[in-house]
Design a protein around this motif. Structure first.
Motif, mmCIF file in Angstrom:
data_model
loop_
_atom_site.group_PDB
_atom_site.id
_atom_site.type_symbol
_atom_site.label_atom_id
_atom_site.label_comp_id
_atom_site.label_asym_id
_atom_site.label_seq_id
_atom_site.Cartn_x
_atom_site.Cartn_y
_atom_site.Cartn_z
ATOM 1 N N GLY A 143 0.799 -1.227 0.000
ATOM 2 C CA GLY A 143 0.000 0.000 0.000
ATOM 3 C C GLY A 143 0.824 1.266 0.000
ATOM 4 N N GLY A 144 0.121 2.403 -0.147
ATOM 5 C CA GLY A 144 0.817 3.683 -0.261
ATOM 6 C C GLY A 144 0.942 4.453 1.046
ATOM 7 N N ALA A 145 0.173 4.084 2.066
ATOM 8 C CA ALA A 145 0.160 4.879 3.308
ATOM 9 C C ALA A 145 1.522 4.874 3.998
ATOM 10 C CB ALA A 145 -0.919 4.344 4.258
ATOM 11 N N GLN A 146 2.073 3.675 4.180
ATOM 12 C CA GLN A 146 3.376 3.552 4.847
ATOM 13 C C GLN A 146 4.436 4.383 4.142
ATOM 14 O OE1 GLN A 146 3.689 -0.848 4.866
ATOM 15 N NE2 GLN A 146 4.836 -0.548 6.760
ATOM 16 N N ALA A 147 4.443 4.288 2.807
ATOM 17 C CA ALA A 147 5.450 5.011 2.029
ATOM 18 C C ALA A 147 5.277 6.519 2.170
ATOM 19 C CB ALA A 147 5.372 4.601 0.558
ATOM 20 N N MET A 148 4.038 6.986 2.186
ATOM 21 C CA MET A 148 3.804 8.430 2.352
ATOM 22 C C MET A 148 4.291 8.891 3.729
ATOM 23 S SD MET A 148 0.125 9.471 0.734
ATOM 24 C CE MET A 148 0.529 11.082 0.059
ATOM 25 N N ILE A 149 4.017 8.082 4.735
ATOM 26 C CA ILE A 149 4.441 8.442 6.096
ATOM 27 C C ILE A 149 5.965 8.439 6.177
ATOM 28 C CG2 ILE A 149 4.406 7.702 8.515
ATOM 29 C CD1 ILE A 149 1.503 6.622 7.878
ATOM 30 N N ALA A 150 6.586 7.425 5.550
ATOM 31 C CA ALA A 150 8.052 7.346 5.539
ATOM 32 C C ALA A 150 8.655 8.565 4.839
ATOM 33 C CB ALA A 150 8.500 6.057 4.846
ATOM 34 N N GLN A 151 7.918 9.124 3.888
ATOM 35 C CA GLN A 151 8.435 10.304 3.181
ATOM 36 C C GLN A 151 8.041 11.607 3.871
ATOM 37 O OE1 GLN A 151 8.019 10.163 -1.130
ATOM 38 N NE2 GLN A 151 8.364 7.943 -1.101
ATOM 39 N N GLY A 152 7.534 11.495 5.093
ATOM 40 C CA GLY A 152 7.385 12.694 5.917
ATOM 41 C C GLY A 152 6.063 13.414 5.856
ATOM 42 N N VAL A 153 5.032 12.760 5.323
ATOM 43 C CA VAL A 153 3.757 13.464 5.175
ATOM 44 C C VAL A 153 3.157 13.882 6.521
ATOM 45 C CG1 VAL A 153 2.266 11.413 5.123
ATOM 46 C CG2 VAL A 153 1.560 13.442 3.915
ATOM 47 N N ASP A 155 5.158 14.778 9.149
ATOM 48 C CA ASP A 155 6.217 15.438 9.922
ATOM 49 C C ASP A 155 6.343 16.942 9.694
ATOM 50 O OD1 ASP A 155 6.845 12.911 10.870
ATOM 51 O OD2 ASP A 155 8.191 12.520 9.178
ATOM 52 N N ASP A 156 6.017 17.401 8.494
ATOM 53 C CA ASP A 156 6.297 18.804 8.170
ATOM 54 C C ASP A 156 5.151 19.403 7.365
ATOM 55 O OD1 ASP A 156 7.453 21.240 7.590
ATOM 56 O OD2 ASP A 156 8.499 20.462 5.819
ATOM 57 N N PRO A 157 4.215 20.098 7.984
ATOM 58 C CA PRO A 157 4.134 20.349 9.432
ATOM 59 C C PRO A 157 3.736 19.095 10.203
ATOM 60 C CG PRO A 157 2.191 21.216 8.297
ATOM 61 C CD PRO A 157 3.103 20.705 7.224
ATOM 62 N N LYS A 158 4.080 19.093 11.491
ATOM 63 C CA LYS A 158 3.815 17.933 12.333
ATOM 64 C C LYS A 158 2.310 17.762 12.543
ATOM 65 C CE LYS A 158 5.139 15.252 16.175
ATOM 66 N NZ LYS A 158 4.108 14.334 15.691
ATOM 67 N N VAL A 159 1.807 16.570 12.196
ATOM 68 C CA VAL A 159 0.361 16.327 12.222
ATOM 69 C C VAL A 159 -0.102 15.944 13.628
ATOM 70 C CG1 VAL A 159 -1.443 14.762 11.375
ATOM 71 C CG2 VAL A 159 0.243 15.717 9.773
ATOM 72 N N ASP A 160 -1.177 16.604 14.098
ATOM 73 C CA ASP A 160 -1.719 16.334 15.436
ATOM 74 C C ASP A 160 -2.886 15.352 15.413
ATOM 75 O OD1 ASP A 160 -0.164 18.325 17.101
ATOM 76 O OD2 ASP A 160 -1.002 19.671 15.588
ATOM 77 N N ALA A 161 -3.610 15.300 14.305
ATOM 78 C CA ALA A 161 -4.769 14.403 14.241
ATOM 79 C C ALA A 161 -5.020 14.021 12.787
ATOM 80 C CB ALA A 161 -6.002 15.076 14.820
ATOM 81 N N VAL A 162 -5.571 12.818 12.586
ATOM 82 C CA VAL A 162 -5.810 12.318 11.219
ATOM 83 C C VAL A 162 -7.271 11.874 11.066
ATOM 84 C CG1 VAL A 162 -3.431 11.575 10.858
ATOM 85 C CG2 VAL A 162 -5.046 9.974 11.849
ATOM 86 N N PHE A 163 -7.828 12.190 9.917
ATOM 87 C CA PHE A 163 -9.201 11.770 9.646
ATOM 88 C C PHE A 163 -9.300 11.253 8.212
ATOM 89 C CE2 PHE A 163 -9.390 14.922 12.977
ATOM 90 C CZ PHE A 163 -10.196 14.296 13.924
ATOM 91 N N GLY A 164 -10.092 10.204 8.045
ATOM 92 C CA GLY A 164 -10.325 9.651 6.711
ATOM 93 C C GLY A 164 -11.737 9.119 6.658
#
Ligand code: NI
Length: 393
Positions: A143-153, A155-164
């Protein structure tokens, strides 16, 4: 069913339907979403949104920086289609043979683009930032989620909460469902390669029948869920593939079993993985064969954080009304939004798309899957209010 506040977004709603249809006509498989990615990036740039492309190959990230400093909230849409030949006779039918948006990810993408438009217009009033994550390849692990997170999605800006969100054919159009805790299962796969000794069907004493070993292994593995797992903890072991033998009068020297496990609990997940290997190799050894187990870790369980879920439920009450905030069951299906939820609190919720009267009843991944598009503005309104309310604190 359309609330007054949704009506105020009517111009956006029309565009969202057009976008969804455009994407539906041009579906692309995971990590091949090149046109889709370009379509998204062009739209974000036209809205004046800071846009990053090529994240996890075909992913796109938009960042809306509010007029005042504050927290950062991430919204995610998956953008990939499925290898299915569409059977719907509609003007927006897929033009790509064998590829179809049969899970509603076209709708997710259109909803997030509509949300981008609304929020970009209101950005001066936002206190904080919004990260719009258009994620490739949800349908096929890794999947693509892990790769996006590994590429810093995150981190910059630092994410406080996620919704989908996921559109749902199980729920009537106009409804929203948000359930706390584990809602979708960890989905892993395993592969058991059994080696015996082949030979003549009439001389079994000179052979080690890999087919019979496979049968014993299969029975033994099914005892794991029945006898080793607490009945109150959901778990599935399914062996969906059995291969052995070439002729009725030959004892096979090899057999292959392939299966999947589904669990919610991490400890149980790891225990089953270990026990599958132990049981398969021990049973094979007891029958003078060998067994090599390859366990492929898939997406972890999707776990909604309680406070964020109560927050989403409150937003849903204001968007669709108390009576249309419905319950959903846990699902043994998998979803890689799980990785975002491992890194930050948040909620993955459902927006109903089913319409019996219009015959829009076919399930996800079916060649006749199609949604009631009245759900799309509900999604935009949910996302928009989630962001505005969250950033207000
Ligand atoms: Ni899906």
């Amino acid at each position: 069913m359309v609330s007054t506040s949704v009506a105020s977004l009517r111009n956006v709603a029309e565009q969202v339907v057009l976008d969804r249809r455009h994407l539906h006509v041009h579906p692309e498989l995971g990590f091949q979403e090149r046109q889709t990615s370009r379509f998204i990036a062009d739209r974000l740039r036209a809205l004046g949104i800071e846009t990053r492309t090529g994240i996890a190959e075909t992913g796109v990230v938009g960042i809306i920086r509010g007029g005042r400093p504050g927290k950062t909230v991430l919204l995610r849409a998956d953008i990939d289609a499925l290898p299915i030949e569409e059977e719907n006779d509609v003007p927006y039918r897929s033009t790509v043979p064998g590829v179809m948006h049969a899970c509603g990810h076209d709708g997710h993408t259109a909803i997030l683009l509509g949300t981008a438009q609304v929020l970009s217009e209101r950005r001066a009033n936002l206190r904080g930032n919004v990260v719009l994550a258009f994620q490739p390849c949800e349908e096929k692990p890794p999947g693509g989620a892990q790769a996006m997170i590994a590429q810093g999605v995150m981190d910059d800006p630092k994410v406080d909460a996620v919704f989908g969100l996921h559109l749902s054919q199980e729920l009537p159009v106009g409804t929203v469902a948000a359930r706390p805790g584990p809602i979708m299962a960890a989905a892993d796969m395993f592969r058991l390669e059994i080696a015996g000794k082949g030979g003549h069907a009439a001389r079994p004493h000179e052979c080690v029948d890999a087919g019979l070993v496979a049968a014993q292994v299969m029975v033994a593995l099914h005892a794991l869920v029945a006898r080793e797992v607490n009945p109150l903890d959901p778990a599935v072991i399914t062996i969906g593939m059995i291969q052995a033998g070439t002729a009725p009068n030959i004892i096979p020297d090899r057999a292959l079993l392939r299966g999947t496990t589904r669990t919610f609990d991490t400890e149980l997940r790891e225990r089953l993985a270990r026990r599958i290997e132990e049981v398969a190799t021990s049973v094979a050894a007891a029958m003078r064969a060998t067994c090599v187990c390859t366990y492929e870790w898939g997406y972890p369980s999707v776990v909604n954080e309680a406070v964020s879920t109560a927050f989403v439920a409150d937003i849903a009450r204001s968007v669709v009304g108390e009576a249309r905030l419905v319950e959903r069951d846990q699902s043994m299906g998998g979803e890689d939004f799980a990785y975002f939820l491992q890194r930050a609190p948040g909620c993955f919720f459902n927006v109903g798309t089913r319409n019996e009267d219009r015959g829009l009843v076919w399930g996800h991944h079916h060649p006749r899957f199609d949604i009631d598009e009245a759900a799309l503005p509900v999604g935009v309104e949910m996302f928009t209010r989630i962001v505005e309310s969250y950033l207000r604190g």
